[in-house]
Scaffold this motif. Sequence first.
Motif, PDB file in Angstrom:
ATOM      1  N   TYR A  65      -7.467  -0.928   1.035  1.00  0.00           N
ATOM      2  CA  TYR A  65      -8.211  -0.232  -0.012  1.00  0.00           C
ATOM      3  C   TYR A  65      -7.434   0.970  -0.537  1.00  0.00           C
ATOM      4  CZ  TYR A  65     -11.823  -3.351   1.545  1.00  0.00           C
ATOM      5  OH  TYR A  65     -12.516  -4.490   1.873  1.00  0.00           O
ATOM      6  N   CYS A  66      -6.121   0.889  -0.449  1.00  0.00           N
ATOM      7  CA  CYS A  66      -5.243   1.926  -0.999  1.00  0.00           C
ATOM      8  C   CYS A  66      -5.651   2.239  -2.434  1.00  0.00           C
ATOM      9  CB  CYS A  66      -3.797   1.421  -0.973  1.00  0.00           C
ATOM     10  SG  CYS A  66      -2.633   2.522  -1.801  1.00  0.00           S
ATOM     11  N   GLU A  67      -5.696   3.539  -2.771  1.00  0.00           N
ATOM     12  CA  GLU A  67      -6.152   3.889  -4.124  1.00  0.00           C
ATOM     13  C   GLU A  67      -5.147   3.437  -5.183  1.00  0.00           C
ATOM     14  OE1 GLU A  67      -6.842   8.070  -4.036  1.00  0.00           O
ATOM     15  OE2 GLU A  67      -4.739   8.582  -4.328  1.00  0.00           O
ATOM     16  N   GLN A  68      -3.935   3.130  -4.786  1.00  0.00           N
ATOM     17  CA  GLN A  68      -2.958   2.611  -5.745  1.00  0.00           C
ATOM     18  C   GLN A  68      -2.744   1.104  -5.588  1.00  0.00           C
ATOM     19  OE1 GLN A  68       0.067   5.756  -4.854  1.00  0.00           O
ATOM     20  NE2 GLN A  68      -0.029   6.030  -7.067  1.00  0.00           N
ATOM     21  N   TYR A  90       0.856  -1.192   0.000  1.00  0.00           N
ATOM     22  CA  TYR A  90       0.000   0.000   0.000  1.00  0.00           C
ATOM     23  C   TYR A  90       0.884   1.230   0.000  1.00  0.00           C
ATOM     24  CZ  TYR A  90       0.891  -0.322   5.058  1.00  0.00           C
ATOM     25  OH  TYR A  90       1.484  -0.416   6.285  1.00  0.00           O
ATOM     26  N   CYS A  91       0.304   2.364  -0.420  1.00  0.00           N
ATOM     27  CA  CYS A  91       1.151   3.552  -0.614  1.00  0.00           C
ATOM     28  C   CYS A  91       1.462   4.257   0.695  1.00  0.00           C
ATOM     29  CB  CYS A  91       0.509   4.505  -1.626  1.00  0.00           C
ATOM     30  SG  CYS A  91      -0.790   5.567  -0.939  1.00  0.00           S
ATOM     31  N   GLY A  92       0.552   4.175   1.681  1.00  0.00           N
ATOM     32  CA  GLY A  92       0.790   4.818   2.970  1.00  0.00           C
ATOM     33  C   GLY A  92       0.456   6.302   2.990  1.00  0.00           C
ATOM     34  N   ARG A  93       0.035   6.861   1.842  1.00  0.00           N
ATOM     35  CA  ARG A  93      -0.169   8.310   1.775  1.00  0.00           C
ATOM     36  C   ARG A  93      -1.584   8.716   1.388  1.00  0.00           C
ATOM     37  NH1 ARG A  93       4.747   7.498  -0.689  1.00  0.00           N
ATOM     38  NH2 ARG A  93       3.739   7.355  -2.705  1.00  0.00           N
ATOM     39  N   CYS A  94      -2.328   7.832   0.729  1.00  0.00           N
ATOM     40  CA  CYS A  94      -3.633   8.246   0.206  1.00  0.00           C
ATOM     41  C   CYS A  94      -4.659   8.331   1.341  1.00  0.00           C
ATOM     42  CB  CYS A  94      -4.106   7.278  -0.881  1.00  0.00           C
ATOM     43  SG  CYS A  94      -4.633   5.670  -0.258  1.00  0.00           S
ATOM     44  N   ARG A  95      -5.823   8.823   1.012  1.00  0.00           N
ATOM     45  CA  ARG A  95      -6.890   9.016   1.993  1.00  0.00           C
ATOM     46  C   ARG A  95      -7.232   7.718   2.725  1.00  0.00           C
ATOM     47  NH1 ARG A  95     -12.984  10.633   0.145  1.00  0.00           N
ATOM     48  NH2 ARG A  95     -13.940  10.471   2.202  1.00  0.00           N
ATOM     49  N   TRP A  96      -7.259   6.604   1.986  1.00  0.00           N
ATOM     50  CA  TRP A  96      -7.676   5.344   2.602  1.00  0.00           C
ATOM     51  C   TRP A  96      -6.567   4.750   3.455  1.00  0.00           C
ATOM     52  CZ3 TRP A  96      -9.365   7.307  -1.930  1.00  0.00           C
ATOM     53  CH2 TRP A  96     -10.747   7.514  -2.012  1.00  0.00           C
ATOM     54  N   CYS A  97      -5.345   4.872   3.010  1.00  0.00           N
ATOM     55  CA  CYS A  97      -4.219   4.416   3.836  1.00  0.00           C
ATOM     56  C   CYS A  97      -4.171   5.207   5.137  1.00  0.00           C
ATOM     57  CB  CYS A  97      -2.901   4.589   3.081  1.00  0.00           C
ATOM     58  SG  CYS A  97      -2.610   3.320   1.833  1.00  0.00           S
ATOM     59  N   ARG A  98      -4.270   6.533   5.023  1.00  0.00           N
ATOM     60  CA  ARG A  98      -4.174   7.368   6.226  1.00  0.00           C
ATOM     61  C   ARG A  98      -5.377   7.162   7.133  1.00  0.00           C
ATOM     62  NH1 ARG A  98      -4.527  12.459   5.063  1.00  0.00           N
ATOM     63  NH2 ARG A  98      -4.557  12.366   2.803  1.00  0.00           N
TER      64      ARG A  98
END
Length: 372
Positions: free
Chosen positions: A108-111, A94-102
């Motif tokens: 459900y990371c957008e990437q 997961y990216c750790g930065r998008c709205r869903w990660c945060r």
Amino acid sequence: MQITAAVMEKADGALTRRTIKLEEVELEGPREDEVLVRIHSCGVCGTDRGCIHGLEPFPTPGVLGHEGAGIVEEVGSRVTGVRPGDRVMIGFPYCGRCRWCRGGNPRYCEQGKELMFGGFRLDGSTPMKRAGGEPLAGRFFQQSSWATHAIALERQLAKVPDGLDLDQAGPYGCSISTGAGAVLNELRPRPGSSIAIFGAGNVGLAAVMAARLTGATTIIAIDRVPERLALARELGATHTLEHGAATVAELKELTKGALDYSIEATDGSNLVAEAVAALGILGVCAMVGGAKMTASVKVNHPDVLLNGKRIIGVLGGGGHTPDFLVSLMELQRDGRFPLDKLIRFYDFADVNQAIDDSDSGRTVKPVLRMAV
Ligand SMILES: [Zn+2]
Ligand SMILES: [Zn+2]
């Protein structure tokens, strides 16, 4: 460094033989937020097979494997959470930065799709090349761990608890957390409730084991393969049903029309309509198993409306972080989550046999052991 990887030349289509062969390839060292892991073992999951059979996208030539476990060998300059010698399993990326990660939902990371199926880092690079220099899609789930070594992101690692065999840990990264998380993170069965699990493969059996940890008093496993149903009973199912035309009626009879939860955990059979029809008032169906990209679901509109039924998608066991994976591994170590009963080990060189045995249902959870 030179490593051995199981390279897939091209996706083979649904029924043809595989083109996966072990090959000596070049692997670069870790970037600043990455870790080099010496892989001890890696599971074979439905998603690997989906890519092999051309049902799910993955660029080739490339290296599959997304349930790796091993020992940290080298860490990037900004890595602080693990050090060389640590025992780790590699979870989902997961990216750790998008709205869903945060927001605490990294599943459900957008990437997420790009990180899982893109085959490369988000910047398009790969740490893996053939001896002749040809780049390989070496970032399946940002790990490609059907290999003796893998590069993973620090944030996708979970430490394997002391006392748990490292070769048991890999499957928690995907299939096992998928089944267990649907029960423990999302459905959370009430004491005295009933739950029906469609599909007794590795995902469905993980759901059975998880349901056994809750207050659910009726745990029903449904499958076509009698041996799998026997295993489901051993793992805590209170009832089992051989799947057939009467399954929905049998479930209604068994639960007196009040089935509280259902899980669709088949490997592409798409029994969601049955899993919804079998529910009682205010019942919840979790869609968990994979499906063709073009598959759709048809349910009876008034049945869902008038009975207040809910249908939810649960990807990979829900939105929780690698901490959940550590919890499951601790439960196994403490004798409360007997994953070992699902696993059969294969030598790395027998990767195609492991895939065949998984396809045929002969093995519930194949795990490859890498010769190091
Ligand atoms: Zn994200
Ligand atoms: Zn998987």
